[in-house]
Design a protein around this motif. Structure first.
Motif, mmCIF file in Angstrom:
data_model
loop_
_atom_site.group_PDB
_atom_site.id
_atom_site.type_symbol
_atom_site.label_atom_id
_atom_site.label_comp_id
_atom_site.label_asym_id
_atom_site.label_seq_id
_atom_site.Cartn_x
_atom_site.Cartn_y
_atom_site.Cartn_z
ATOM 1 N N GLU A 130 61.424 -29.302 13.385
ATOM 2 C CA GLU A 130 60.314 -28.278 12.909
ATOM 3 C C GLU A 130 59.153 -28.014 13.739
ATOM 4 O OE1 GLU A 130 60.243 -27.011 9.559
ATOM 5 O OE2 GLU A 130 62.318 -27.751 9.705
ATOM 6 N N TRP A 131 58.917 -29.009 14.894
ATOM 7 C CA TRP A 131 57.945 -28.511 15.963
ATOM 8 C C TRP A 131 58.550 -27.238 16.658
ATOM 9 C CZ3 TRP A 131 58.412 -27.917 21.086
ATOM 10 C CH2 TRP A 131 57.215 -28.142 21.692
ATOM 11 N N TRP A 132 59.935 -27.508 17.073
ATOM 12 C CA TRP A 132 60.462 -26.174 17.753
ATOM 13 C C TRP A 132 60.624 -25.013 16.826
ATOM 14 C CZ3 TRP A 132 64.270 -22.833 17.400
ATOM 15 C CH2 TRP A 132 64.854 -22.266 18.723
ATOM 16 N N HIS A 133 60.537 -24.942 15.771
ATOM 17 C CA HIS A 133 60.713 -23.758 14.834
ATOM 18 C C HIS A 133 59.056 -23.220 14.708
ATOM 19 C CE1 HIS A 133 64.691 -23.220 13.391
ATOM 20 N NE2 HIS A 133 64.884 -24.406 13.653
ATOM 21 N N TRP B 154 69.525 -36.700 21.640
ATOM 22 C CA TRP B 154 69.710 -35.495 22.156
ATOM 23 C C TRP B 154 68.890 -34.372 22.079
ATOM 24 C CZ3 TRP B 154 70.665 -30.850 19.637
ATOM 25 C CH2 TRP B 154 71.012 -31.267 18.262
ATOM 26 N N ARG B 155 68.471 -34.583 20.703
ATOM 27 C CA ARG B 155 67.318 -33.262 20.460
ATOM 28 C C ARG B 155 66.043 -33.740 21.024
ATOM 29 N NH1 ARG B 155 66.431 -28.392 20.532
ATOM 30 N NH2 ARG B 155 65.692 -27.191 18.738
ATOM 31 N N ALA B 156 65.501 -34.993 21.014
ATOM 32 C CA ALA B 156 64.449 -35.065 21.669
ATOM 33 C C ALA B 156 64.551 -34.727 23.245
ATOM 34 C CB ALA B 156 64.008 -36.905 21.646
ATOM 35 N N GLN B 157 65.712 -34.856 23.900
ATOM 36 C CA GLN B 157 65.776 -34.219 25.318
ATOM 37 C C GLN B 157 65.503 -32.964 25.429
ATOM 38 O OE1 GLN B 157 68.554 -32.565 26.536
ATOM 39 N NE2 GLN B 157 67.366 -32.379 28.767
ATOM 40 N N SER B 158 65.959 -32.119 24.420
ATOM 41 C CA SER B 158 65.728 -30.693 24.465
ATOM 42 C C SER B 158 64.539 -30.040 24.224
ATOM 43 C CB SER B 158 66.874 -29.994 23.772
ATOM 44 O OG SER B 158 66.851 -30.224 22.356
ATOM 45 N N VAL B 159 64.054 -30.894 23.365
ATOM 46 C CA VAL B 159 62.587 -30.426 22.875
ATOM 47 C C VAL B 159 61.441 -30.769 23.914
ATOM 48 C CG1 VAL B 159 60.719 -31.343 21.103
ATOM 49 C CG2 VAL B 159 62.945 -30.552 20.151
ATOM 50 N N ALA B 160 61.887 -32.072 24.587
ATOM 51 C CA ALA B 160 60.801 -32.530 25.668
ATOM 52 C C ALA B 160 60.895 -31.419 26.601
ATOM 53 C CB ALA B 160 61.217 -33.557 26.152
ATOM 54 N N ALA B 161 62.216 -30.830 27.057
ATOM 55 C CA ALA B 161 62.440 -29.765 28.040
ATOM 56 C C ALA B 161 61.743 -28.625 27.671
ATOM 57 C CB ALA B 161 63.740 -29.400 28.292
ATOM 58 N N THR B 162 61.959 -28.127 26.293
ATOM 59 C CA THR B 162 61.205 -26.837 26.015
ATOM 60 C C THR B 162 59.803 -27.224 25.945
ATOM 61 O OG1 THR B 162 63.189 -26.336 24.193
ATOM 62 C CG2 THR B 162 60.968 -25.501 23.815
ATOM 63 N N ALA B 163 59.129 -28.283 25.659
ATOM 64 C CA ALA B 163 57.652 -28.349 25.605
ATOM 65 C C ALA B 163 57.362 -28.286 27.058
ATOM 66 C CB ALA B 163 57.388 -29.703 25.101
ATOM 67 N N ARG B 164 57.707 -28.903 28.082
ATOM 68 C CA ARG B 164 57.602 -28.739 29.405
ATOM 69 C C ARG B 164 57.634 -27.448 29.820
ATOM 70 N NH1 ARG B 164 56.771 -32.950 33.673
ATOM 71 N NH2 ARG B 164 56.083 -31.674 35.299
ATOM 72 N N VAL C 62 46.531 -32.848 19.383
ATOM 73 C CA VAL C 62 47.521 -33.909 20.150
ATOM 74 C C VAL C 62 48.666 -33.640 18.859
ATOM 75 C CG1 VAL C 62 48.478 -35.820 20.803
ATOM 76 C CG2 VAL C 62 45.785 -35.033 21.343
ATOM 77 N N VAL C 63 49.676 -33.761 19.649
ATOM 78 C CA VAL C 63 50.997 -33.686 18.531
ATOM 79 C C VAL C 63 51.925 -34.909 18.775
ATOM 80 C CG1 VAL C 63 53.134 -32.466 17.721
ATOM 81 C CG2 VAL C 63 50.948 -31.119 18.316
#
Length: 378
Positions: free
Chosen positions: A258-261, A284-294, A224-225
């Motif tokens: 760092e997770w994104w990278h 703002w970055r949490a929103q885009s990371v959530a979108a990437t993860a999904r 889990v992350v």
């Protein structure tokens, strides 16, 4: 000693609001007296050090020192501070450096050594601990004791909040004594802290049932992350630790970027990803990371304000925080889900905190350390 049961964590969370209401003022009284006026005014750099939950609280409090006190702050684990940080403390005049070393138990060996190392280089040291007359209080120049009534064994929950509140109060007092804000503003900030007790109660009532559902979603996952940035990076580290300690599930806390990278490329594809996203600088970055993860197939769990729509629209499940809070204080609210989820996962997997369901492991660990102590004595 009987192994801990996961349900002990529920009682710990239930005590958080009253601790905030009843203990913030007594803690502040200690903080006000811990340094002299000239010592407060001399501080130009703060180091926060500790291990485990104490280090996680240090990461969560960094922003408060820099935004409220307007003083440079660096959180370091005790080992890293001991071996790499102490000798390179800046500014050059070490009397301008304040080291706050945190150990809830008061006996963490590396924290004691970190205090001694900081003193060797001339820094002023303050022990922040839940245990009076403990090892850290005996070696540090000064102490703030954030002692809790009715303490019980548990993965640190009430102790984490107490340590974090102690650090926030130091940041507020430092800002006042250095003229960043007036005493009246410190009083308003303190009242904000105390008022969060009602939000803690409201939030825990709102998320309890959802936490059980989240636990069912993630219990079978091998990893889990937890993601966050700024103060929420500390929250992510702490939240990951609760799931490891309570349920033995490998969980990592990581910075959003760092997770994104790196870790976004990891399997399994459906890995649960908690995105801790209070309103603030990195939302703002949490929103885009959530979108990437999904988009990558991850199971996204959003921990965000109840009115949020930007992060939650990418989430499979939402753990809503009920009240408004300045970002510097947000770690006091955004960790509440972690203990509930961790306890429910442990129950679902039939596990006890700290692998207490494996007495043979505990015996072997105790025997190992007993031999180490014996060898050191020889």
């Amino acid at each position: 000693m009987e192994p801990l049961k996961p349900e002990v964590m529920f009682g710990q969370v239930a005590g958080l609001a009253d601790d905030l209401r009843q203990l913030t003022r007594p803690f502040e009284q200690q903080v006000r007296a811990v340094l002299t006026p000239s010592e407060w005014q001399a501080v130009r750099k703060v180091y926060l050090t500790g291990d485990g939950d104490s280090y996680h609280a240090s990461c969560a409090a960094e922003m408060a020192f820099e935004a409220i006190a307007d003083v440079a702050c660096e959180p370091l684990s005790a080992q890293r501070f001991l071996d790499y940080g102490a000798a390179w403390m800046r500014p050059a005049a070490p009397s301008q450096t304040l080291v706050i070393a945190t150990s809830a138990s008061g006996g963490t060996e590396r924290v004691v050594q970190a205090i001694e190392r900081a003193q060797k280089y001339g820094a002023l040291t303050v022990a922040l601990t839940g245990t009076p007359n403990s090892a850290v209080t005996q070696v540090a120049d000064r102490s703030v004791v954030v002692e809790l009534p009715h303490k019980e064994r548990s993965p640190g929950i009430r102790t984490y909040q107490a340590s974090l509140v102690g650090m926030l109060l130091v940041a507020m007092q430092l800002g006042e004594r250095q003229g960043r804000h007036a005493q009246e503003e410190t009083g308003r900030l303190r009242q904000e802290l105390i008022a969060l007790a009602d939000v803690v109660d409201t939030t825990t009532n709102a998320i309890q049932a959802v936490c059980r559902e989240v636990a069912e979603l993630i219990a079978a996952s091998p990893i889990v992350v937890m993601l966050g940035s700024g103060p929420s990076y500390g929250t992510a580290l702490y939240s990951a630790a609760k799931l490891v300690e309570a349920a033995g599930v490998f969980t990592m806390g990581q910075d959003l970027e760092e997770w994104w990278h790196v870790e976004r490329f990891a399997y399994p594809v459906d890995m649960p990803v908690f995105v801790i996203a209070p309103p603030g600088r990195s939302h703002w970055r949490a929103q885009s990371v959530a979108a990437t993860a999904r988009g990558l197939g991850r199971r996204v769990i959003a921990v965000t304000h109840k009115g949020d729509t930007e992060v939650t629209r990418h989430a499979h499940m939402v753990l809503p925080v009920q009240g408004e809070v300045r970002e510097e204080f947000s770690p006091l609210l955004y960790h509440l889900f972690a203990s509930y989820v961790a306890a429910h996962v442990a129950e679902r997997l039939g596990r006890c905190p700290f692998q207490g369901d494996r007495p043979e492991l505990l015996r072997s660990v105790n025997e190992y350390f007993a031999k180490q102590r014996q060898d050191a004595g020889d």
